[in-house]
Enzyme design. Structure first.
Site, PDB file in Angstrom:
ATOM      1  N   ARG A  56      22.086   3.514   0.351  1.00 49.93           N
ATOM      2  CA  ARG A  56      23.036   2.437   0.042  1.00 49.93           C
ATOM      3  C   ARG A  56      22.748   1.816  -1.318  1.00 49.93           C
ATOM      4  NH1 ARG A  56      22.055  -1.644   4.684  1.00 49.93           N
ATOM      5  NH2 ARG A  56      19.937  -0.875   4.315  1.00 49.93           N
ATOM      6  N   ARG A  61      26.388 -20.364   5.749  1.00 48.63           N
ATOM      7  CA  ARG A  61      26.854 -19.032   6.149  1.00 48.63           C
ATOM      8  C   ARG A  61      26.528 -18.025   5.058  1.00 48.63           C
ATOM      9  NH1 ARG A  61      30.121 -16.390   9.658  1.00 48.63           N
ATOM     10  NH2 ARG A  61      31.418 -14.682   8.871  1.00 48.63           N
ATOM     11  N   ARG A  62      26.007 -16.872   5.457  1.00 47.19           N
ATOM     12  CA  ARG A  62      25.661 -15.843   4.492  1.00 47.19           C
ATOM     13  C   ARG A  62      26.890 -15.385   3.717  1.00 47.19           C
ATOM     14  NH1 ARG A  62      21.969 -11.482   7.582  1.00 47.19           N
ATOM     15  NH2 ARG A  62      22.295 -10.388   5.620  1.00 47.19           N
ATOM     16  N   LEU A  72      19.882   0.631   9.792  1.00 49.89           N
ATOM     17  CA  LEU A  72      20.979   1.324  10.462  1.00 49.89           C
ATOM     18  C   LEU A  72      22.213   1.569   9.587  1.00 49.89           C
ATOM     19  CD1 LEU A  72      20.654  -0.484  13.881  1.00 49.89           C
ATOM     20  CD2 LEU A  72      20.595   2.010  13.586  1.00 49.89           C
ATOM     21  N   LYS A 117      16.438  -2.621   0.124  1.00 53.10           N
ATOM     22  CA  LYS A 117      15.300  -2.587   1.043  1.00 53.10           C
ATOM     23  C   LYS A 117      13.997  -2.843   0.294  1.00 53.10           C
ATOM     24  CE  LYS A 117      15.698  -2.060   4.802  1.00 53.10           C
ATOM     25  NZ  LYS A 117      15.977  -3.032   5.892  1.00 53.10           N
ATOM     26  N   VAL A 121      19.388  -4.264  17.504  1.00 56.79           N
ATOM     27  CA  VAL A 121      19.944  -4.093  16.172  1.00 56.79           C
ATOM     28  C   VAL A 121      19.287  -5.067  15.193  1.00 56.79           C
ATOM     29  CG1 VAL A 121      22.064  -4.061  14.818  1.00 56.79           C
ATOM     30  CG2 VAL A 121      22.108  -3.319  17.199  1.00 56.79           C
ATOM     31  N   ASP A 164      15.519  -0.133  11.543  1.00 61.45           N
ATOM     32  CA  ASP A 164      15.771  -1.336  10.744  1.00 61.45           C
ATOM     33  C   ASP A 164      16.606  -1.093   9.492  1.00 61.45           C
ATOM     34  OD1 ASP A 164      13.923  -0.057   9.182  1.00 61.45           O
ATOM     35  OD2 ASP A 164      12.436  -1.661   9.198  1.00 61.45           O
ATOM     36  N   HIS A 190      12.553  -9.857   4.238  1.00 63.61           N
ATOM     37  CA  HIS A 190      12.007  -9.916   5.604  1.00 63.61           C
ATOM     38  C   HIS A 190      10.652 -10.630   5.601  1.00 63.61           C
ATOM     39  CE1 HIS A 190      15.236  -7.264   6.795  1.00 63.61           C
ATOM     40  NE2 HIS A 190      14.833  -6.359   5.949  1.00 63.61           N
ATOM     41  N   ASP A 239      27.811 -14.706  23.630  1.00 60.25           N
ATOM     42  CA  ASP A 239      27.376 -15.346  22.389  1.00 60.25           C
ATOM     43  C   ASP A 239      26.626 -16.625  22.761  1.00 60.25           C
ATOM     44  OD1 ASP A 239      28.151 -14.512  19.401  1.00 60.25           O
ATOM     45  OD2 ASP A 239      27.837 -16.669  19.466  1.00 60.25           O
ATOM     46  N   ASP A 250      13.348  -7.188  15.017  1.00 62.43           N
ATOM     47  CA  ASP A 250      12.260  -8.036  14.532  1.00 62.43           C
ATOM     48  C   ASP A 250      11.054  -7.899  15.445  1.00 62.43           C
ATOM     49  OD1 ASP A 250      12.857  -9.373  12.110  1.00 62.43           O
ATOM     50  OD2 ASP A 250      14.348 -10.592  13.150  1.00 62.43           O
TER      51      ASP A 250
END
Length: 348
Positions: free
Chosen positions: A16, A127-128, A306, A75, A265, A304, A93, A215, A268
């Protein structure tokens, strides 16, 4: 002049990129200098960046980039312990108690650099501004279903790889599920209202899998949640943080349950707040599912990176979300960038 240096990814199975050639052209038009490293794996070819007017640098040459360059990757960097003097944009992370993250922060402290963590680029409402979540959920659900299908064959999940697009992934998975001869499993998704959960639910529904969507309202009690164990598949699509409840406790490994496959998904496993404490390490493309119980069987999928399974679609989606924020790099001391810098300073 603001200088953005797009590095090649050095992690295996990572194709990516967070900037497309079209986005690079927009940055250049806005007066931002853009350098893009060559890459032997990037899903988007280098010629597009050349045609957009980017400067091209050798692969993995970012340590020698000018000190005022802002190094942009996705990454993690090679864990060689070297000090980091540059400003870096990437997924670090490092702020949730992850053990490897502490070492990364120490490298920034030693080198005097700054981490603008992509997970913490947020608007004024918290919010991201951009996320790979949808494709993480989509691919994560697919691999979890592959693990379930392997169980029907009395096998463990085989290796996974890169797909040219979601249609290729869907066609392969559909054939695999049909070949089991079994009824479709029942799945439960926690975090269903978010981007990650939406992707997971969409994949399941495309495969004819019935989905229970939970949720915050459904998990507000803090648990326990016996309903999770009544499903065949559980897809955890919320990130670990202080106060996150335990969804699948360790005692469930030996309890009576329908649950045989978990897709974590969020992944962690080394966080102090891991809500799925039945496993202790991420899984890999070569070994996508970790068998944590055998009677009855339970496999955990916890890859991690995906979205890398669908690198073109996930790159284009993410880059489109992030571009507006990258266009403000000339004001890096304010707004989104300032909030990310404050988060780094708090943790470093």
């Amino acid at each position: 002049m603001t200088h953005l240096w797009v590095r090649a990814e050095q992690r295996p199975n990572e194709e990516r990129v967070g900037l497309t050639p079209e986005g690079a052209a927009s940055l250049i038009a806005a007066g931002i200098r853009v350098t893009v490293e060559e890459s032997h794996v990037r899903a988007i070819p280098i010629d597009g960046y050349k045609n957009a007017g980017c400067e091209i640098a050798p692969e993995n040459s970012w340590p020698d980039a000018p000190l005022d360059a802002i190094v942009f990757g996705l990454k993690e960097l090679p864990e060689d312990g070297t000090p980091l003097p540059h400003r870096h944009i990437m997924f670090g992370h490092a702020y949730k108690g992850q053990h490897s993250g502490r070492a990364l922060l120490q490298r920034f402290k030693a080198g005097g650099g700054t981490l603008y963590d992509l997970e913490y680029l947020v608007d004024e409402n918290g919010r991201r501004v951009a996320a790979f979540g949808y494709w993480a959920g989509y691919a994560g659900a697919a691999v979890t279903l592959k693990a379930w299908a392997a169980q029907q064959r009395n096998e463990e999940c085989p290796p996974v790889g890169v797909y040219s697009g979601k249609d290729a992934l869907n066609a392969e998975l559909l054939a695999e599920l049909n070949a089991t001869g079994a009824n479709r499993p029942r799945a439960i998704v926690i975090g269903a209202l978010g981007r990650v959960g939406a992707g997971a639910a969409d994949l399941c529904e495309a495969m004819g899998v019935s989905v229970t969507k939970w949720d915050m309202a459904e998990t507000a009690s803090g648990g326990p949640f016996p309903e999770i164990l009544e499903h065949d598949l559980f897809l955890n699509c919320i990130f670990a943080r202080p106060g996150t409840p335990i969804f699948v406790p360790r005692e469930s490994l030996t309890s009576q349950r329908n649950l045989t496959a978990i897709g974590d998904v969020a992944c962690d496993p080394d966080s102090d707040y891991n809500p799925v404490p039945v496993y202790d390490r991420a899984t890999t493309w070569d070994a996508p599912a970790l068998r944590v119980a055998s009677d009855p069987v339970m496999d955990v999928m916890a890859i991690d990176n995906l979205p890398s399974m669908l690198p073109v679609e996930s790159s284009e989606d993410y880059a489109a979300q992030l571009l507006t924020t990258l266009l403000t790099l000339k004001e890096i001391e304010s707004g989104v960038w300032c909030r990310a810098q404050d988060e780094f300073r708090k943790h470093v």
